[in-house]
Design a protein around this motif. Structure first.
Motif, PDB file in Angstrom:
ATOM      1  N   PRO A 101      15.147   8.370   0.103  1.00  0.00           N
ATOM      2  CA  PRO A 101      14.996   7.257   1.044  1.00  0.00           C
ATOM      3  C   PRO A 101      14.934   7.744   2.492  1.00  0.00           C
ATOM      4  CG  PRO A 101      17.272   7.411   0.330  1.00  0.00           C
ATOM      5  CD  PRO A 101      16.525   8.433  -0.472  1.00  0.00           C
ATOM      6  N   TYR A 102      13.882   7.360   3.192  1.00  0.00           N
ATOM      7  CA  TYR A 102      13.794   7.716   4.604  1.00  0.00           C
ATOM      8  C   TYR A 102      15.022   7.146   5.315  1.00  0.00           C
ATOM      9  CZ  TYR A 102       8.972   8.581   3.236  1.00  0.00           C
ATOM     10  OH  TYR A 102       7.850   9.023   2.585  1.00  0.00           O
TER      11      TYR A 102
ATOM     12  N   MET B  34       2.510   0.678   3.844  1.00  0.00           N
ATOM     13  CA  MET B  34       3.412  -0.218   4.569  1.00  0.00           C
ATOM     14  C   MET B  34       4.846  -0.011   4.076  1.00  0.00           C
ATOM     15  SD  MET B  34       2.939  -2.516   6.970  1.00  0.00           S
ATOM     16  CE  MET B  34       1.408  -3.429   6.680  1.00  0.00           C
ATOM     17  N   HIS B  35       5.752   0.089   5.031  1.00  0.00           N
ATOM     18  CA  HIS B  35       7.165   0.217   4.733  1.00  0.00           C
ATOM     19  C   HIS B  35       7.900  -1.079   5.063  1.00  0.00           C
ATOM     20  CE1 HIS B  35       7.011   4.697   4.450  1.00  0.00           C
ATOM     21  NE2 HIS B  35       6.026   4.552   5.330  1.00  0.00           N
ATOM     22  N   TRP B  36       9.059  -1.231   4.449  1.00  0.00           N
ATOM     23  CA  TRP B  36       9.973  -2.314   4.789  1.00  0.00           C
ATOM     24  C   TRP B  36      11.309  -1.705   5.196  1.00  0.00           C
ATOM     25  CZ3 TRP B  36       8.683  -7.392   5.346  1.00  0.00           C
ATOM     26  CH2 TRP B  36       7.414  -7.760   4.886  1.00  0.00           C
ATOM     27  N   ARG B  44      22.733   0.388  11.463  1.00  0.00           N
ATOM     28  CA  ARG B  44      21.530   1.196  11.681  1.00  0.00           C
ATOM     29  C   ARG B  44      20.357   0.646  10.875  1.00  0.00           C
ATOM     30  NH1 ARG B  44      23.008   7.090   9.827  1.00  0.00           N
ATOM     31  NH2 ARG B  44      25.037   6.462  10.642  1.00  0.00           N
ATOM     32  N   LEU B  45      19.185   1.067  11.228  1.00  0.00           N
ATOM     33  CA  LEU B  45      17.988   0.719  10.475  1.00  0.00           C
ATOM     34  C   LEU B  45      18.085   1.311   9.069  1.00  0.00           C
ATOM     35  CD1 LEU B  45      15.647   1.593  13.426  1.00  0.00           C
ATOM     36  CD2 LEU B  45      15.861  -0.714  12.461  1.00  0.00           C
ATOM     37  N   GLU B  46      17.640   0.547   8.094  1.00  0.00           N
ATOM     38  CA  GLU B  46      17.760   0.950   6.692  1.00  0.00           C
ATOM     39  C   GLU B  46      16.418   0.789   5.989  1.00  0.00           C
ATOM     40  OE1 GLU B  46      20.903   0.192   3.083  1.00  0.00           O
ATOM     41  OE2 GLU B  46      20.384  -1.526   4.346  1.00  0.00           O
ATOM     42  N   TRP B  47      15.900   1.890   5.464  1.00  0.00           N
ATOM     43  CA  TRP B  47      14.622   1.863   4.763  1.00  0.00           C
ATOM     44  C   TRP B  47      14.801   1.242   3.386  1.00  0.00           C
ATOM     45  CZ3 TRP B  47      12.832   4.502   0.324  1.00  0.00           C
ATOM     46  CH2 TRP B  47      11.441   4.486   0.138  1.00  0.00           C
ATOM     47  N   MET B  48      13.887   0.326   3.040  1.00  0.00           N
ATOM     48  CA  MET B  48      13.997  -0.384   1.761  1.00  0.00           C
ATOM     49  C   MET B  48      12.979   0.095   0.729  1.00  0.00           C
ATOM     50  SD  MET B  48      14.554  -4.242   3.155  1.00  0.00           S
ATOM     51  CE  MET B  48      15.014  -4.866   1.524  1.00  0.00           C
ATOM     52  N   GLY B  49      11.782   0.427   1.203  1.00  0.00           N
ATOM     53  CA  GLY B  49      10.754   0.857   0.269  1.00  0.00           C
ATOM     54  C   GLY B  49       9.393   0.823   0.936  1.00  0.00           C
ATOM     55  N   TRP B  50       8.370   1.231   0.158  1.00  0.00           N
ATOM     56  CA  TRP B  50       7.024   1.189   0.711  1.00  0.00           C
ATOM     57  C   TRP B  50       5.990   0.957  -0.373  1.00  0.00           C
ATOM     58  CZ3 TRP B  50       4.388   6.363   2.425  1.00  0.00           C
ATOM     59  CH2 TRP B  50       4.580   7.353   1.450  1.00  0.00           C
ATOM     60  N   ILE B  51       4.792   0.610   0.078  1.00  0.00           N
ATOM     61  CA  ILE B  51       3.684   0.349  -0.825  1.00  0.00           C
ATOM     62  C   ILE B  51       2.435   1.048  -0.318  1.00  0.00           C
ATOM     63  CG2 ILE B  51       3.091  -1.840   0.353  1.00  0.00           C
ATOM     64  CD1 ILE B  51       2.298  -2.890  -2.500  1.00  0.00           C
ATOM     65  N   ASN B  52       1.723   1.663  -1.230  1.00  0.00           N
ATOM     66  CA  ASN B  52       0.387   2.172  -0.935  1.00  0.00           C
ATOM     67  C   ASN B  52      -0.527   0.960  -0.919  1.00  0.00           C
ATOM     68  OD1 ASN B  52      -2.337   3.053  -1.434  1.00  0.00           O
ATOM     69  ND2 ASN B  52      -1.522   5.070  -1.961  1.00  0.00           N
ATOM     70  N   SER B  53      -1.004   0.594   0.252  1.00  0.00           N
ATOM     71  CA  SER B  53      -1.770  -0.649   0.386  1.00  0.00           C
ATOM     72  C   SER B  53      -3.103  -0.590  -0.359  1.00  0.00           C
ATOM     73  CB  SER B  53      -2.020  -0.942   1.868  1.00  0.00           C
ATOM     74  OG  SER B  53      -0.813  -0.984   2.572  1.00  0.00           O
ATOM     75  N   ASP B  54      -3.552   0.607  -0.681  1.00  0.00           N
ATOM     76  CA  ASP B  54      -4.831   0.760  -1.379  1.00  0.00           C
ATOM     77  C   ASP B  54      -4.682   0.545  -2.876  1.00  0.00           C
ATOM     78  OD1 ASP B  54      -7.231   3.467  -1.847  1.00  0.00           O
ATOM     79  OD2 ASP B  54      -7.511   1.308  -1.793  1.00  0.00           O
ATOM     80  N   ASN B  55      -3.807   1.341  -3.504  1.00  0.00           N
ATOM     81  CA  ASN B  55      -3.688   1.248  -4.963  1.00  0.00           C
ATOM     82  C   ASN B  55      -2.501   0.424  -5.451  1.00  0.00           C
ATOM     83  OD1 ASN B  55      -1.410   2.932  -4.729  1.00  0.00           O
ATOM     84  ND2 ASN B  55      -2.565   4.791  -5.211  1.00  0.00           N
ATOM     85  N   VAL B  68      14.579  -5.232  -5.056  1.00  0.00           N
ATOM     86  CA  VAL B  68      13.454  -5.307  -4.130  1.00  0.00           C
ATOM     87  C   VAL B  68      12.124  -5.224  -4.885  1.00  0.00           C
ATOM     88  CG1 VAL B  68      12.270  -4.144  -2.228  1.00  0.00           C
ATOM     89  CG2 VAL B  68      14.766  -4.273  -2.248  1.00  0.00           C
ATOM     90  N   THR B  69      11.208  -6.118  -4.541  1.00  0.00           N
ATOM     91  CA  THR B  69       9.857  -6.064  -5.068  1.00  0.00           C
ATOM     92  C   THR B  69       8.890  -6.098  -3.901  1.00  0.00           C
ATOM     93  OG1 THR B  69      10.508  -7.262  -7.075  1.00  0.00           O
ATOM     94  CG2 THR B  69       8.147  -7.132  -6.569  1.00  0.00           C
ATOM     95  N   ILE B  70       8.090  -5.043  -3.775  1.00  0.00           N
ATOM     96  CA  ILE B  70       7.104  -4.955  -2.703  1.00  0.00           C
ATOM     97  C   ILE B  70       5.721  -5.094  -3.317  1.00  0.00           C
ATOM     98  CG2 ILE B  70       6.150  -3.498  -0.880  1.00  0.00           C
ATOM     99  CD1 ILE B  70       8.934  -2.209  -0.634  1.00  0.00           C
TER     100      ILE B  70
END
Lengths: 113, 122
Positions: A101-102, B34-36, B44-55, B68-70
């Motif tokens: 996780p980043y 895109m990240h969330w 602090r800022l907390e990374w939740m996940g990301w999606i490849n917007s193409d595939n 979490v569902t992205i």
């Protein structure tokens, strides 16, 4: 998971003076295949989203004033503001994007002395 | 202009779900992941996940234990983040953030949405 730790938590600097913020990662974020440090710095003002200032540890984002600079490698990094301006009052975060996780540092609040 | 515009604030009860949208404009949506990221009060800022917007491939943080569902709708240039089984600790501002695509692996986040406040309260 990589833990990012910033110091200090808060900092008060006089206008025109230098401000220095440190960031330490719990493991190296230097990717050996391309010799790049996966480390970014962001500025966040109240009520606003973060704004990217620096990526690859030392590359300034387009439009960012050249008084902002980043340095360091592997686990130890520094953000320097060479001559503090009133508009630089904000919270600053470092972030590693080496692996998920980043993660972000806890933030450093910069104020005017 | 290049921007990300998120949906409005939400108030939810514990146990409910929330779905936040993030509409991209001014650039080719499928060219950037895109990240969330969320920011709870005083945290602090907390990374939740990301999606490849193409595939459409996704990865989310194990911290959320599958809550979490992205997703994305390429025809609408919009990314979505749904968080289920909400609890009071999920009260936060939720941001979408564009991956800067500066390398083949990952990059810093070069464009952020304005944020969506989600309040979880009974």
């Amino acid at each position: 998971d990589i833990v990012m730790t910033q110091s200090p938590d808060s900092l008060a600097v006089s206008l025109g003076e230098r401000a220095t913020i440190n960031c330490k990662s719990s493991q190296s974020v230097l990717y050996s295949s391309n010799n790049k440090n996966y480390l970014a710095w962001y500025q966040q003002k109240p009520g606003q989203p973060p704004k990217l200032l620096i990526y690859w540890a030392s590359t300034r984002e387009s439009g960012v004033p050249d008084r902002f600079s980043g340095s360091g490698s592997e686990t130890d990094f520094t953000l320097t503001i060479s001559s503090l301006q009133a508009e630089d009052v904000a919270v600053y975060y470092c972030q590693q994007y080496y692996n998920t996780p980043y993660s972000f540092g806890q933030g450093t609040k910069l104020e005017i002395k | 202009q290049v921007q990300l515009v998120q949906s409005g604030a939400e108030v939810k009860k514990p146990g409910a779900s929330v779905k936040v949208s993030c509409k991209a404009s001014g650039y080719t949506f499928t060219s950037y992941a895109m990240h969330w990221v969320r920011q709870a009060p005083g945290q602090r800022l907390e990374w939740m996940g990301w999606i490849n917007s193409d595939n459409g491939n996704t990865k989310d943080s194990q911290k959320f234990q599958g809550r979490v569902t992205i997703s994305r709708d390429t025809s609408a240039s919009t990314a979505y983040m749904e968080l289920s089984s909400l609890r009071s600790e999920d009260t936060a501002v939720y941001y979408c953030a564009r991956d800067g695509a500066c390398s083949s692996t990952s990059c810093s986040f070069d464009l952020w949405g304005q944020g969506t406040l989600v309040t979880v309260s009974s």
